[in-house]
Design a protein around this motif. Structure first.
Motif, PDB file in Angstrom:
ATOM      1  N   SER A  75       0.831  -1.195   0.000  1.00  0.00           N
ATOM      2  CA  SER A  75       0.000   0.000   0.000  1.00  0.00           C
ATOM      3  C   SER A  75       0.864   1.243   0.000  1.00  0.00           C
ATOM      4  O   SER A  75       2.058   1.200   0.306  1.00  0.00           O
ATOM      5  CB  SER A  75      -0.903  -0.001   1.238  1.00  0.00           C
ATOM      6  OG  SER A  75      -0.130   0.170   2.417  1.00  0.00           O
ATOM      7  N   GLU A  76       0.226   2.386  -0.344  1.00  0.00           N
ATOM      8  CA  GLU A  76       0.952   3.662  -0.340  1.00  0.00           C
ATOM      9  C   GLU A  76       1.509   3.959   1.042  1.00  0.00           C
ATOM     10  O   GLU A  76       2.614   4.490   1.186  1.00  0.00           O
ATOM     11  CB  GLU A  76       0.012   4.774  -0.789  1.00  0.00           C
ATOM     12  CG  GLU A  76       0.601   6.185  -0.662  1.00  0.00           C
ATOM     13  CD  GLU A  76       1.803   6.415  -1.547  1.00  0.00           C
ATOM     14  OE1 GLU A  76       2.610   7.313  -1.242  1.00  0.00           O
ATOM     15  OE2 GLU A  76       1.948   5.696  -2.561  1.00  0.00           O
ATOM     16  N   ALA A  77       0.774   3.585   2.080  1.00  0.00           N
ATOM     17  CA  ALA A  77       1.219   3.856   3.452  1.00  0.00           C
ATOM     18  C   ALA A  77       2.473   3.080   3.805  1.00  0.00           C
ATOM     19  O   ALA A  77       3.228   3.468   4.700  1.00  0.00           O
ATOM     20  CB  ALA A  77       0.101   3.518   4.444  1.00  0.00           C
ATOM     21  N   ASP A  78       2.705   1.956   3.108  1.00  0.00           N
ATOM     22  CA  ASP A  78       3.873   1.120   3.394  1.00  0.00           C
ATOM     23  C   ASP A  78       5.025   1.353   2.427  1.00  0.00           C
ATOM     24  O   ASP A  78       6.072   0.727   2.548  1.00  0.00           O
ATOM     25  CB  ASP A  78       3.480  -0.363   3.340  1.00  0.00           C
ATOM     26  CG  ASP A  78       2.525  -0.755   4.467  1.00  0.00           C
ATOM     27  OD1 ASP A  78       2.542  -0.068   5.506  1.00  0.00           O
ATOM     28  OD2 ASP A  78       1.781  -1.732   4.295  1.00  0.00           O
ATOM     29  N   ALA A  79       4.832   2.230   1.445  1.00  0.00           N
ATOM     30  CA  ALA A  79       5.869   2.457   0.440  1.00  0.00           C
ATOM     31  C   ALA A  79       7.035   3.241   1.041  1.00  0.00           C
ATOM     32  O   ALA A  79       6.839   4.171   1.817  1.00  0.00           O
ATOM     33  CB  ALA A  79       5.289   3.212  -0.746  1.00  0.00           C
ATOM     34  N   CYS A  80       8.249   2.852   0.667  1.00  0.00           N
ATOM     35  CA  CYS A  80       9.453   3.536   1.146  1.00  0.00           C
ATOM     36  C   CYS A  80      10.008   4.413   0.025  1.00  0.00           C
ATOM     37  O   CYS A  80      10.243   3.932  -1.087  1.00  0.00           O
ATOM     38  CB  CYS A  80      10.500   2.527   1.593  1.00  0.00           C
ATOM     39  SG  CYS A  80      11.973   3.290   2.310  1.00  0.00           S
ATOM     40  N   HIS A  81      10.222   5.680   0.333  1.00  0.00           N
ATOM     41  CA  HIS A  81      10.702   6.636  -0.662  1.00  0.00           C
ATOM     42  C   HIS A  81      12.126   7.051  -0.300  1.00  0.00           C
ATOM     43  O   HIS A  81      12.397   7.425   0.840  1.00  0.00           O
ATOM     44  CB  HIS A  81       9.782   7.846  -0.710  1.00  0.00           C
ATOM     45  CG  HIS A  81       8.339   7.464  -0.890  1.00  0.00           C
ATOM     46  ND1 HIS A  81       7.822   7.073  -2.098  1.00  0.00           N
ATOM     47  CD2 HIS A  81       7.323   7.363   0.018  1.00  0.00           C
ATOM     48  CE1 HIS A  81       6.535   6.768  -1.951  1.00  0.00           C
ATOM     49  NE2 HIS A  81       6.214   6.949  -0.673  1.00  0.00           N
ATOM     50  N   ARG A  82      13.003   7.002  -1.279  1.00  0.00           N
ATOM     51  CA  ARG A  82      14.427   7.268  -1.050  1.00  0.00           C
ATOM     52  C   ARG A  82      14.824   8.567  -1.734  1.00  0.00           C
ATOM     53  O   ARG A  82      14.515   8.784  -2.896  1.00  0.00           O
ATOM     54  CB  ARG A  82      15.266   6.110  -1.575  1.00  0.00           C
ATOM     55  CG  ARG A  82      16.756   6.209  -1.300  1.00  0.00           C
ATOM     56  CD  ARG A  82      17.430   4.885  -1.628  1.00  0.00           C
ATOM     57  NE  ARG A  82      18.855   4.916  -1.377  1.00  0.00           N
ATOM     58  CZ  ARG A  82      19.794   5.007  -2.321  1.00  0.00           C
ATOM     59  NH1 ARG A  82      19.429   5.074  -3.602  1.00  0.00           N
ATOM     60  NH2 ARG A  82      21.066   5.019  -2.019  1.00  0.00           N
ATOM     61  N   PHE A  83      15.523   9.410  -0.988  1.00  0.00           N
ATOM     62  CA  PHE A  83      15.967  10.705  -1.497  1.00  0.00           C
ATOM     63  C   PHE A  83      17.482  10.783  -1.315  1.00  0.00           C
ATOM     64  O   PHE A  83      17.989  10.676  -0.188  1.00  0.00           O
ATOM     65  CB  PHE A  83      15.277  11.838  -0.736  1.00  0.00           C
ATOM     66  CG  PHE A  83      13.778  11.744  -0.751  1.00  0.00           C
ATOM     67  CD1 PHE A  83      13.044  12.332  -1.766  1.00  0.00           C
ATOM     68  CD2 PHE A  83      13.110  11.024   0.235  1.00  0.00           C
ATOM     69  CE1 PHE A  83      11.663  12.223  -1.791  1.00  0.00           C
ATOM     70  CE2 PHE A  83      11.727  10.908   0.217  1.00  0.00           C
ATOM     71  CZ  PHE A  83      11.006  11.505  -0.801  1.00  0.00           C
TER      72      PHE A  83
END
Length: 318
Positions: A2-10
Motif C-alpha cells: 500500500s501507499e502507506a507502506d511504500a518507502c521513498h528514497r531521497f
C-alpha cells in the motif's frame, strides 16, 4: 504494498559525502519533509564548516588572539557538548586539535617534521578556550576550533528530529554512513544496516538490526597514507599529534547519532586495551576491529548477514 507502506528514497550530497533519506508513507508528504531535512543538513554545513569564510567557525578562528566572539545559543550548546566530551574522554576528544591537519598531508607519503608538529601541538588545548554566556575566545593567534569530529553526527540528529517533529515514525537519515533510524520499516521490521569490512569494503562484516536510534562509525581507511608498511590515518591524537594506531574501525549504536559518533571516535584514539575498556564503560553496543584484525562484538543481538539494503558505508571522519 500500500501507499502507506511504500518507502521513498531521497539521495543528495552534502558535507563532502553521499547521503540519503528513506521515508515510509505518502510520496508527496515524504518529498516535502525530505526537502526540509536536506535543507537542515545544508544549513548546519554552511554554519559550521571550516572551509567557508562566512561560517561561525571561521569567525571564531579569525578572532583567535583578539576579542571575544559573540555566538548564538545553538553554537553555545555545541561547545557545551564538546566540553563534556573532552572531560569524559580524558582530553582525547578535543575540538582545538584540527590544527594538526596543517602538518599532516595524507596525499603524500611523508611524515610531518618534528618541529612543525611540536609547534602545532602548542596551539591545542580545549582547557585554554575562554567561554561565557553568548561568547567564546581563543586566547592565542593560530588556535582553531574544528567541528569536523561531530558536526555530521549533529546534522544527522537535527534532520531526524525535524522529521520526527513532523510526525514521521518510519524511516532513516543517513549521512555518509552515520545515521539515525526514526522507526521501523513497514510491518514493524527493523532496518538492516550493513557494516563493511575496513580492509575489504566489498565485504559485509556484519549486519545490525535497528528499529530506532543512531549508528556512527570511525575508521582508519577514509584518509590515510602508508609509510614503511605502517598506516597513518586522519584520526589524530591531540596529545601526541600522531594518528591512532589501535583500531581499524569502530561502529557504535546509541539513542542519538552524536553520542554514537563521539564514543566511536574516542575509542579509536585509545590503544586496543584502552579502547575496549572505554567502549564497555560507555555501555553502548559496538562492533570494533582492532589493528591486528581481531573483531570485538559488543552487540547484545546481531546477525552476520550478506545483505545490505541500506548500505551505509561504515566509518566516516569523526
Amino acid at each position: 504494498m500500500s501507499e502507506a507502506d511504500a518507502c521513498h528514497r531521497f539521495v543528495f550530497r552534502a558535507m563532502a559525502c553521499d547521503n540519503e533519506l528513506q521515508l515510509v508513507g505518502d510520496a508527496t508528504a515524504a518529498a516535502h519533509i525530505a526537502e526540509q531535512a536536506m535543507a537542515e543538513v545544508r544549513r548546519i554545513e554552511a554554519k559550521y564548516s571550516r572551509y567557508r569564510a562566512d561560517s561561525v567557525v571561521a569567525r571564531i578562528n579569525g578572532g583567535a588572539g583578539g576579542e571575544p566572539v559573540t555566538i548564538d545559543l545553538e553554537t553555545e550548546r555545541l561547545l557545551d557538548y564538546a566540553h563534556a566530551a573532552w572531560l569524559q574522554s580524558g582530553g582525547r576528544f578535543d575540538i582545538t586539535s584540527g590544527v594538526l591537519r596543517q602538518v599532516w598531508d595524507f596525499r603524500s607519503t611523508k611524515l610531518p617534521d618534528d618541529a612543525q608538529l611540536a609547534q602545532a601541538l602548542q596551539r591545542i588545548g580545549w582547557d585554554r578556550v575562554e567561554r561565557g554566556p553568548g561568547w567564546v575566545r581563543l586566547p592565542e593567534a593560530g588556535m582553531e576550533l574544528d567541528f569536523g569530529g561531530f558536526g555530521k553526527e549533529y546534522a544527522v540528529d537535527s534532520a531526524a528530529d525535524l522529521c520526527l517533529a513532523a510526525g514521521w515514525r518510519q524511516g532513516l537519515v543517513n549521512l555518509g554512513g552515520d545515521l539515525r533510524v526514526l522507526g521501523p520499516q513497514a510491518g514493524g521490521r527493523p532496518w538492516r544496516i550493513g557494516l563493511r569490512h575496513p580492509r575489504a569494503p566489498e565485504q559485509v562484516l556484519a549486519t545490525v538490526l535497528l528499529s530506532e536510534g543512531g549508528l556512527a562509525s570511525s575508521g582508519d581507511y577514509e584518509r590515510y597514507m602508508d609509510v614503511a608498511g605502517r598506516r597513518y590515518c586522519h584520526i589524530l591524537d591531540p596529545h601526541s599529534g600522531y594518528p591512532s594506531q589501535g583500531w581499524q574501525a569502530v561502529s557504535v549504536t546509541a539513542a542519538r547519532c552524536l553520542l554514537a559518533g563521539t564514543v566511536s571516535t574516542v575509542a579509536m584514539l585509545h590503544d586496543a586495551a584502552g579502547g575496549l575498556d572505554w567502549l564497555r564503560r560507555c555501555g553502548q553496543p559496538y562492533l570494533a576491529v582492532a589493528a591486528d584484525g581481531s573483531v570485538h562484538d559488543g552487540f547484545p543481538v546481531r546477525q552476520n548477514e550478506h545483505e545490505v539494503p541500506c548500505m551505509p558505508q561504515p566509518a566516516s571522519q569523526s
